[in-house]
Design an enzyme around this catalytic site. Structure first.
Site, PDB file in Angstrom:
ATOM      1  N   LYS A  90     -44.296 -25.009  23.051  1.00 28.59           N
ATOM      2  CA  LYS A  90     -43.475 -24.044  22.319  1.00 28.59           C
ATOM      3  C   LYS A  90     -42.263 -24.692  21.637  1.00 28.59           C
ATOM      4  CE  LYS A  90     -45.762 -20.228  23.303  1.00 28.59           C
ATOM      5  NZ  LYS A  90     -46.400 -19.410  22.255  1.00 28.59           N
ATOM      6  N   GLU A 112     -39.273 -13.171  20.975  1.00 28.45           N
ATOM      7  CA  GLU A 112     -40.035 -12.473  22.006  1.00 28.45           C
ATOM      8  C   GLU A 112     -40.650 -13.532  22.917  1.00 28.45           C
ATOM      9  OE1 GLU A 112     -43.015 -14.445  20.093  1.00 28.45           O
ATOM     10  OE2 GLU A 112     -41.458 -13.297  19.071  1.00 28.45           O
ATOM     11  N   SER A 377     -51.421 -27.280  27.369  1.00 30.60           N
ATOM     12  CA  SER A 377     -50.319 -26.710  26.588  1.00 30.60           C
ATOM     13  C   SER A 377     -49.026 -26.549  27.369  1.00 30.60           C
ATOM     14  CB  SER A 377     -50.735 -25.351  26.019  1.00 30.60           C
ATOM     15  OG  SER A 377     -51.117 -24.469  27.054  1.00 30.60           O
TER      16      SER A 377
END
Length: 391
Positions: A90, A112, A377
């Site tokens: 991210k 969010e 991830s």
């Protein structure tokens, strides 16, 4: 439509676009102009590259999982996005968007988050660059991802609990959009995945392409051939990030793994592509979980980051075109895969990543003999409560 860019209106085939209130048309156009300018700017790209290297810790390793490979009977490589600063992919996208926010002179950033990793990445970068940060998070997700809530608050972010609807990522996104509509003058909406109105799906993808570009370069440098790349898909940013540089390499099969939830016998899942149909949600047209009246159906996954009833429009295009194969993995399979990686390699994965890892067992059944890259991830610190409950 090529595999490289959406059309001028932001569509990948029939998916994407801008389904937004009039209030957001100008901010989206402003963002598109700013992003197009930034992507052509050597100064911006140099600054982004510097922070990716010195702050985020890129490039991340392409790790040969020796014991996992022996277990499954073929070579398994892990793209270690869990080693990026803050613990997940991210940060790649959040960094790019925060630099855009600075160029636009927006002092306030909203985001969010579901699993909390995007919220942590956003809070981290707002702290680094001195921006005000507000993160919307479903009340249910706040309970099951409490460590990340604490991290966001410690970094100075205001975390606003969303108690409407399912109290998960869908509702957090809706509340963030409401905030954006009200505060467009000074607020930058930092979207966490390849969803939302144009140009977000394109922009987020471009910032995440670093995963696939590094993978491609490392495979070439080692003279390693793989025939499959596997990644989990919720909104789908880590998956599109590793897939995109390989889209024109048709000898490499690309496999996106959705959250099958309680299994194919149950309606409790988050498989928007393989069990959904096209519709409009959060500013774009894509595959969704919806009923006959077009009402959004509640999604379910043990993984908060995959617990979303939609998917990015570019994934919808790749699904419809057949270039990427999309499959489902259940909660139970994901838990088993997380345990397997932990015991065999000493790496505890995020529950999201565990869905991609679980597909290795299916490849084993098919006697795959080539190499496979799995996008790891994120790391599993945030999911230890769920893992501990299985022991």
């Amino acid at each position: 439509m090529s595999y490289q860019q959406p059309n001028i209106n932001g569509y990948f085939g029939e998916f994407g676009g801008q389904y937004i209130p009039e209030t957001l048309v100008a901010p989206c156009q402003e963002l598109l102009v700013a992003y197009e300018d930034a992507r052509r700017s050597d100064e911006f790209q140099n600054e982004l590259g510097l922070h990716l290297r010195d702050f985020a810790g890129r490039p991340t390793p392409l790790y040969f999982a020796e014991r996992l490979s022996a277990k499954h009977g073929f070579r398994v490589y892990l793209k270690r996005e869990d080693l990026v600063h803050t613990g997940a992919h991210k940060l790649n996208n959040a960094l790019g968007q925060v630099l855009i926010a600075k160029r636009l002179g927006k002092p306030r950033v909203i985001a969010e988050t579901g699993a909390g990793q995007h919220g942590v990445a956003t809070a981290t970068l707002c702290a680094k660059f001195g921006l005000k940060c507000v993160v919307y998070m479903g009340a249910l997700d706040m309970e099951r991802q409490a460590p990340n809530v604490a991290r966001m608050k410690f970094l100075g972010a205001e975390v606003r609990a969303v108690t409407s609807g399912t109290k998960t990522l869908k509702d957090a996104t809706s509340e963030a959009i409401r905030d954006w509509v009200t505060n467009v003058r000074d607020t930058f909406y930092l979207i966490g995945s390849v969803v939302g109105p144009h140009p977000y799906p394109m922009m987020v993808r471009d910032f995440q392409r670093v995963i696939g570009l590094e993978t491609k370069q490392m495979l070439s440098e080692r003279n390693v051939v793989v025939n499959k790349i596997v990644a989990c898909v919720g909104g789908g940013s880590n998956a599109i990030g590793i897939f995109h540089p390989f889209l024109d390499d048709h000898d490499v099969e690309l496999i996106g793994v959705e959250a099958g939830g309680e299994g194919d016998h149950s309606e409790h899942h988050a498989a928007a592509l393989t069990r959904g149909r096209p519709g409009v949600l959060h500013g774009s047209r894509s595959y969704l979980l919806q009923d006959d009246d077009g009402q959004i159906i509640e999604a379910h996954s043990i993984s908060a980051g995959l617990d979303y009833p939609g998917v990015g429009p570019e994934h919808s295009f790749l699904f419809q075109s057949g270039r990427v194969k999309y499959v489902r993995i259940s909660d139970r399979q994901a838990l088993d895969a997380a345990r397997e990686l932990s015991l065999l390699e000493g790496i505890v994965p995020a529950l999201e990543s565990a869905h991609a890892l679980a597909y290795l067992s299916i490849l084993s059944e098919g006697r795959n003999k080539e190499g496979v890259v799995v996008c790891l991830s994120g790391r599993g610190d945030k999911d230890m409560a769920a893992y501990a409950a299985t022991l």
